[in-house]
Design a protein around this motif. Structure first.
Motif, PDB file in Angstrom:
ATOM      1  N   SER A 122      10.967 -22.418  -7.898  1.00  0.00           N
ATOM      2  CA  SER A 122      10.146 -22.127  -6.719  1.00  0.00           C
ATOM      3  C   SER A 122      11.018 -21.610  -5.567  1.00  0.00           C
ATOM      4  CB  SER A 122       9.399 -23.381  -6.277  1.00  0.00           C
ATOM      5  OG  SER A 122      10.334 -24.306  -5.772  1.00  0.00           O
ATOM      6  N   ARG A 171      -1.032 -31.454  -8.810  1.00  0.00           N
ATOM      7  CA  ARG A 171      -1.221 -30.125  -8.216  1.00  0.00           C
ATOM      8  C   ARG A 171      -1.679 -30.251  -6.753  1.00  0.00           C
ATOM      9  NH1 ARG A 171      -5.172 -27.036  -7.788  1.00  0.00           N
ATOM     10  NH2 ARG A 171      -6.531 -28.325  -9.077  1.00  0.00           N
ATOM     11  N   GLY A 223       3.844 -17.878  -6.012  1.00  0.00           N
ATOM     12  CA  GLY A 223       3.732 -16.543  -6.634  1.00  0.00           C
ATOM     13  C   GLY A 223       4.955 -16.122  -7.424  1.00  0.00           C
ATOM     14  N   HIS A 224       5.733 -17.077  -7.934  1.00  0.00           N
ATOM     15  CA  HIS A 224       6.934 -16.693  -8.682  1.00  0.00           C
ATOM     16  C   HIS A 224       6.686 -16.619 -10.183  1.00  0.00           C
ATOM     17  CE1 HIS A 224       9.000 -16.986  -5.012  1.00  0.00           C
ATOM     18  NE2 HIS A 224       8.950 -18.307  -4.918  1.00  0.00           N
ATOM     19  N   ASP A 225       7.525 -15.832 -10.841  1.00  0.00           N
ATOM     20  CA  ASP A 225       7.431 -15.713 -12.297  1.00  0.00           C
ATOM     21  C   ASP A 225       8.157 -16.921 -12.905  1.00  0.00           C
ATOM     22  OD1 ASP A 225       7.489 -15.083 -14.931  1.00  0.00           O
ATOM     23  OD2 ASP A 225       8.052 -12.983 -14.642  1.00  0.00           O
ATOM     24  N   VAL A 226       7.371 -17.926 -13.258  1.00  0.00           N
ATOM     25  CA  VAL A 226       7.932 -19.219 -13.652  1.00  0.00           C
ATOM     26  C   VAL A 226       8.895 -19.106 -14.841  1.00  0.00           C
ATOM     27  CG1 VAL A 226       7.310 -21.489 -14.560  1.00  0.00           C
ATOM     28  CG2 VAL A 226       5.893 -20.410 -12.820  1.00  0.00           C
ATOM     29  N   ASP A 227       8.549 -18.263 -15.788  1.00  0.00           N
ATOM     30  CA  ASP A 227       9.381 -18.188 -16.999  1.00  0.00           C
ATOM     31  C   ASP A 227      10.578 -17.254 -16.855  1.00  0.00           C
ATOM     32  OD1 ASP A 227       7.967 -20.049 -18.464  1.00  0.00           O
ATOM     33  OD2 ASP A 227       6.523 -18.564 -19.170  1.00  0.00           O
ATOM     34  N   SER A 266      -0.510 -20.342 -19.632  1.00  0.00           N
ATOM     35  CA  SER A 266      -0.145 -19.223 -18.769  1.00  0.00           C
ATOM     36  C   SER A 266       1.375 -19.027 -18.724  1.00  0.00           C
ATOM     37  CB  SER A 266      -0.691 -19.436 -17.362  1.00  0.00           C
ATOM     38  OG  SER A 266      -0.497 -20.774 -16.989  1.00  0.00           O
ATOM     39  N   HIS A 267       2.119 -20.078 -18.991  1.00  0.00           N
ATOM     40  CA  HIS A 267       3.583 -19.954 -18.964  1.00  0.00           C
ATOM     41  C   HIS A 267       4.200 -20.865 -20.034  1.00  0.00           C
ATOM     42  CE1 HIS A 267       2.508 -18.902 -14.756  1.00  0.00           C
ATOM     43  NE2 HIS A 267       3.405 -17.949 -14.971  1.00  0.00           N
ATOM     44  N   VAL A 305       4.167 -21.576  -9.073  1.00  0.00           N
ATOM     45  CA  VAL A 305       2.962 -20.750  -9.259  1.00  0.00           C
ATOM     46  C   VAL A 305       2.315 -20.494  -7.899  1.00  0.00           C
ATOM     47  CG1 VAL A 305       0.643 -20.691 -10.280  1.00  0.00           C
ATOM     48  CG2 VAL A 305       2.578 -21.524 -11.632  1.00  0.00           C
ATOM     49  N   TYR A 362       6.523 -26.876 -11.329  1.00  0.00           N
ATOM     50  CA  TYR A 362       5.742 -25.793 -11.932  1.00  0.00           C
ATOM     51  C   TYR A 362       4.669 -25.306 -10.949  1.00  0.00           C
ATOM     52  CZ  TYR A 362       2.370 -23.277 -14.693  1.00  0.00           C
ATOM     53  OH  TYR A 362       1.512 -22.306 -15.122  1.00  0.00           O
ATOM     54  N   HIS A 363       3.891 -26.244 -10.413  1.00  0.00           N
ATOM     55  CA  HIS A 363       2.799 -25.848  -9.522  1.00  0.00           C
ATOM     56  C   HIS A 363       3.338 -25.174  -8.261  1.00  0.00           C
ATOM     57  CE1 HIS A 363      -0.261 -27.432 -12.019  1.00  0.00           C
ATOM     58  NE2 HIS A 363       0.175 -28.674 -11.953  1.00  0.00           N
TER      59      HIS A 363
END
Ligand code: F6R
Length: 616
Positions: free
Chosen positions: A498, A463, A600-604, A257-258, A597, A593-594
């Motif tokens: 985050s 997680r 609700g942030h755009d990790v990349d 997903s990212h 996500v 990372y978790h």
């Protein structure tokens, strides 16, 4: 940071340029733009350049292009901008132009003397529509244009100070693209009657793998039939076409997903690549081809200065510990941005090691040049092959972890630590360490990838633990010795994607002030694997618990006892302390990372961040 793609050839340029911009999105940006020369001539209509720009994502630019029915033409420029001079708005987005001469330009870098040039150009009657230094450069080229774009670019670049990678077109020269660089990377991809220029190989490899990596002060005039490289004084410069070592699959997201998640999971493989051919178990030694010429200097080194920024600095700090510990050479890790401005003392026998994923970080480059000019031998610990640091150092060791696209550095960090560990062992074995002692460590080093695999299998546990604390806005990360830099890295990872406030520090430092922050339920992540300072870390854990803090411990497998002292435990396999940061950092990467996500942030594409920081 900013990204450049330019094209000249026989294909329609628009889609190719937009695709190229998408490949550069990971570098970080806040607006995008494109200019394409339409060479069709009808009636009074002569070749002209159409431009479209948009604030926000490349997808916003695509929407604009769709609304206007697209831009036609086989020569064009495109850009993603990361604001330096002037706010984020369409007027400041690139390309910039000079209407009088019909010149359009995209630019990465900073023109330092732009204010003086702007006054000069205003006196000449130029009217500026943006707050950017780039528009000044486009007008300066326009001012000097007398029917020869290459000459005008060379003339303008003789007048500017600062850093630049530029691509320039002119509506009066529909068969010419001029590009140039100083201090900011630029690559010319060479195809069959077509050329793709970009600031990053990832925008080129889908079209060609033959390329010329420009050197500082190179100016390249490209037509559909070929190209010529000169310097800013128009002296012809020889160039070398080389093969780009970048596999398209390696920069695809695949089933992940990212990119960040992909790269965290790639670490067993990326480290196997990093170690391949370098660990000689039989002889009990490390083989680093890139360093053999300077083996004597390394053995006799009197001081090692490791420098970098952000995550690379954290890896450098681990390098400092391990070089002193194993090779017994005084070592110090320092922010490149600080090092360069503090008039550093470089004595005989000093080696400076520039640590960098991109090999283009402006501060790290500046520190490297400062140390080199004062007589230090310079080494690079770099991922991107052919990058400026890799070319401007005396020698070095590549990470070989593959392209890192996620803005938050993960596999580059473990690669940097792995390479610095190997450099420490390379030196140690030639100084005091016996073959047996070295072989013992190498045996474990070789198993790090499979141990990381074991940690990654616990992703679900990480997680769930993250879920418990994700609403908390303040976190602490604490560690000692080798894992103090790991704590810094854990905090950096969490905050950058985050947007949770996190502080990393030596566990003992907490008592000297930060302990005041601890309140009921505040998450404190302790790197508490078994090692010399385990008992001391346990005391620090008790201090946090006594004040209501909730402790998440990264502990050694089999340490059941620790469960009685903290709320949550994330286990890593046991290894000698000096090799542990490559393992203890993995749960911290997953946690960050978790958390991002879940929030609700755009990790990349974290806000305000750029993958490669090419300005000071
Ligand atoms: C953080 C991160 C940055 C970089 C820093 C240096 O996740 O990626 O802190 O580590 O900007 O970049 P390089 O390694 O390219 O010199």
């Amino acid at each position: 940071m900013c990204g450049i793609v330019a094209y000249i050839g026989t294909k329609q340029a628009q889609n190719l340029l937009v695709e190229g911009l998408k490949r550069l999105e990971y570098r970080g940006y806040d607006s995008a733009g494109i200019a394409i020369l339409d060479a069709s001539v009808s009636g009074s209509r002569s070749p002209h350049i159409n431009i479209t720009r948009a604030v926000g994502r490349v997808s916003a630019l695509e929407d604009r292009l769709e609304q206007i029915g697209g831009l036609r033409g086989t020569l064009g420029l495109a850009h993603t901008r990361w604001a330096t001079h002037g706010g984020v708005c369409e007027a400041n987005a690139h390309p910039h132009k000079d209407d009088k001469s019909g010149i359009y330009l995209v630019h990465n870098g900073i023109i330092e003397n732009y204010s003086a040039l702007k006054i000069y150009l205003e006196e000449k009657g130029h009217k500026f529509t943006s707050e950017t230094d780039t528009e000044v450069l486009s007008m300066l080229i326009g001012e000097l244009y007398e029917g020869d774009l290459e000459a005008a670019v060379q003339g303008a670049l003789r007048e500017v100070t600062g850093a630049y990678a530029i691509a320039v077109i002119c509506d009066k020269e529909p068969d010419t693209l001029v590009v140039a660089r100083k201090g900011s990377p630029l690559i010319v991809g060479v195809g069959d009657k077509e050329f793709v220029v970009a600031s990053d190989a990832s925008a080129i490899v889908a079209h060609t793998t033959q390329a010329v990596t420009l050197d500082d002060y190179n100016v390249v005039k490209i037509t559909r039939d070929g190209f010529r490289t000169s310097d800013i004084h128009n002296a012809t410069v020889s160039h070398k076409v080389t093969q780009l070592e970048l596999d398209l699959d390696a920069i695809e997201l695949g089933d992940y997903s990212h990119y960040m998640l992909k790269e965290i999971n790639e670490q067993p493989r990326s480290l196997r690549n990093c170690f391949r051919g370098r660990i000689d178990q039989r002889e009990g030694k490390i083989v680093l081809g890139g360093l053999t010429t300077y083996a004597k200097e390394l053995v006799k080194a009197r001081r090692i200065i490791l420098t970098g920024q952000g995550t690379a600095l954290h890896a450098a700090m681990i390098g400092e510990y391990i070089i002193e510990d194993l090779a017994k050479v005084p070592a110090v890790a320092e922010y490149a941005s600080e090092f360069r401005y503090r008039n550093p003392i470089i004595e005989d026998g000093t080696i400076v090691v520039a640590v960098s994923q991109s090999g283009e970080t402006a501060d790290t480059l500046a520190a490297l040049y400062e140390a080199r000019d004062r007589g230090a031998l310079s080494l690079g610990v770099v991922n991107v092959v052919g990058s400026t640091i890799s070319r401007d150092t005396d020698a070095g060791v590549y990470l070989r972890v593959g392209p890192e696209i996620g803005v938050a550095s993960t596999k580059a960090f473990t690669g940097q630590v792995a390479v610095l560990t190997m450099i420490a062992l390379f030196m140690a074995r030639r100084r005091f360490m016996s073959a047996d002692q070295c072989a013992d460590l190498l045996k474990v080093l070789d198993t790090i990838p499979e141990k990381i695999e074991r940690i990654l299998e616990q992703d679900d546990v990480v997680r769930k633990v993250t879920q418990k604390y994700v609403e908390r806005d303040n976190w602490l990360f604490l560690g000692r010795g080798y894992n103090y830099p790991t704590a810094l890295e854990g905090a950096l990872k969490l905050k950058e994607i985050s947007y949770i406030h996190a502080e990393g520090m030596p566990a003992a430092e907490m008592k000297h002030g930060p302990i005041a922050l601890i309140n009921e339920g505040m998450p404190a992540v302790f790197i508490a694997n078994r090692g010399r300072q385990y008992d001391k870390v346990m005391s620090n854990i008790a201090e946090v618990r006594a004040r209501g803090g909730h402790v998440i411990a990264v502990a050694t497998e089999g340490d059941e006892q620790i469960k009685n002292h903290c709320q949550d435990v994330l286990y890593v396999p046991e290894v000698p302390e000096c090799l542990s940061p490559m393992l203890t950092v993995i749960p911290l990467q997953l946690m960050a990372y978790h958390a991002a996500v879940m929030r609700g942030h755009d990790v990349d594409k974290p806000r305000n961040l750029a993958k490669s920081v090419t300005v000071e």
